[in-house]
Write an enzyme that holds these catalytic residues in place. Structure first.
Site, PDB file in Angstrom:
ATOM      1  N   ASP A  54       7.917  27.027  18.958  1.00 16.72           N
ATOM      2  CA  ASP A  54       8.134  28.537  18.630  1.00 16.72           C
ATOM      3  C   ASP A  54       8.409  28.897  17.057  1.00 16.72           C
ATOM      4  O   ASP A  54       8.758  30.066  16.901  1.00 16.72           O
ATOM      5  CB  ASP A  54       9.266  29.106  19.552  1.00 16.72           C
ATOM      6  N   GLU A  55       8.136  27.910  16.341  1.00 14.17           N
ATOM      7  CA  GLU A  55       8.522  28.350  14.858  1.00 14.17           C
ATOM      8  C   GLU A  55       7.369  27.434  14.145  1.00 14.17           C
ATOM      9  O   GLU A  55       7.029  26.395  14.335  1.00 14.17           O
ATOM     10  CB  GLU A  55       9.790  28.285  14.381  1.00 14.17           C
TER      11      GLU A  55
END
Length: 350
Positions: free
Chosen positions: A111-112
């Site tokens: 997610d990043e």
């Protein structure tokens, strides 16, 4: 009109409540409801929260919390099982969208990611990234902007959710100076407590601490490095090299504590076989084997050993795991067991 000179920026793109957001996209009826994802999705069983929606977080539910605690805090929450393939697919779509801007993208996880860009309008570019991700995936992100990776990473927390925030050398102490040291990326609670015992409580106090004193008190490597964190210093570039795992691990939480260590040994063999399948899929043999045992009620111990020669043989991995198992206290009940294989490094291409 004042011309803005382009300069190099680092953007940290962080997807908001990623796992919960993926699940809500698949189940639109859950929009606005507290959602908790973890384990098998059954809060009556042992397991931990992988993620919680913002609605669930309002009740105090957070990642790493036992599911049984989560359901007590938020009995009306919808509990769902972890679906790793779905998150892998969604993450890949997001990262491909970021790469479509033809800028270096360093993936940090599902997610990043860090994005490097030269522009005179980093906020404008951040909003372009966010809009593209929403259009392609229907997932929302927050973006931190910094003059290095450390500041960009920290800036993201000020932009959540769905926002953009800039943190630079010029604004560093105004924003971060009076915050506790564990507000820094790279300093956890244990290190913060150690620093506090030395009289260093804030980011500003860490930044002005004497380097030689920190080296003497904490260590010649980590002491000066923590001081650099306090100043917001980071010279590492955005590295678009694809991530290669160092190892693979499998673990299981038993719904009933195991007191029969013969059964524990059988579980270790089963996990070792799964780990061996994982490293074979990578095409890299195991060089080191690790074993994780969590005694009841919640005390975790680790042991590891280096193999005499790298191997992808399931029997050899299992034998190593069983050898490690002998180093644990067989009079105690086991709540969780894990096996991990550290792989040999990737050989550079000629």
């Amino acid at each position: 009109m004042i011309e803005v000179v382009p300069r190099s920026w680092v953007l940290h793109v962080d997807l908001d409540q990623f796992i919960a957001a993926v699940e809500v996209l698949r189940r639109p009826e859950l929009v606005g409801r507290p959602v908790v994802v973890g384990g098998a999705g059954d809060p009556t069983q042992r397991g931990v929260v992988s993620t919680a929606s913002y609605e669930a977080r309002e009740y105090g539910v957070g990642s790493g919390m036992p599911l049984r605690t989560a359901v007590r805090k938020c009995p009306d929450a919808v509990f769902l099982p972890v679906d790793k393939p779905a998150y892998d697919a969604a993450s890949m779509q997001v990262m491909d969208t970021l790469r479509s801007f033809e800028v270096p993208v360093e993936v940090l996880g599902w997610d990043e990611a860090f994005v490097g860009v030269t522009t005179g309008d980093p906020e404008g570019f951040a909003h372009e990234l966010m809009a593209a991700v929403v259009e392609e995936t229907r997932l929302y992100a927050s973006v931190g902007i910094g003059d290095n990776k450390l500041r960009a990473k920290i800036a993201t927390e000020f932009g959540k959710p769905r926002g953009v925030y800039r943190l630079t050398e010029e604004s560093w102490f105004e924003v971060m100076g009076d915050r506790p040291t564990d507000a820094l990326w790279g300093i956890g609670r244990k290190t913060a407590n150690r620093l506090a015992s030395l009289g260093v409580h804030t980011v500003r106090e860490l930044a002005v601490a004497d380097t030689a004193w920190l080296a003497a008190e904490i260590g010649p490597t980590m002491g000066p490095w923590y001081r650099r964190l306090g100043r917001g210093a980071d010279s590492s570039p955005v590295d678009p090299t694809p991530y290669l795992p160092r190892g693979h691990g499998r673990e299981t939480t038993f719904q009933t504590n195991l007191t029969d260590w013969g059964e524990v040994a059988r579980e270790a063999r089963r996990l070792a076989a799964q780990v061996t399948d994982d490293i074979r899929a990578e095409g890299r043999p195991a060089a080191r084997i690790g074993l994780k045992v969590r005694y009841a009620p919640f005390e975790t111990r680790h042991r590891s050993l280096t193999l005499s020669a790298p191997t992808s043989d399931a029997a050899a991995v299992a034998d190593a795991a069983l050898l490690l198992l002998e180093r644990f206290d067989h009079t105690r009940a086991v709540r969780l067991l894990g096996v991990r294989a550290e792989m040999t490094p990737v050989e550079p291409e000629p």
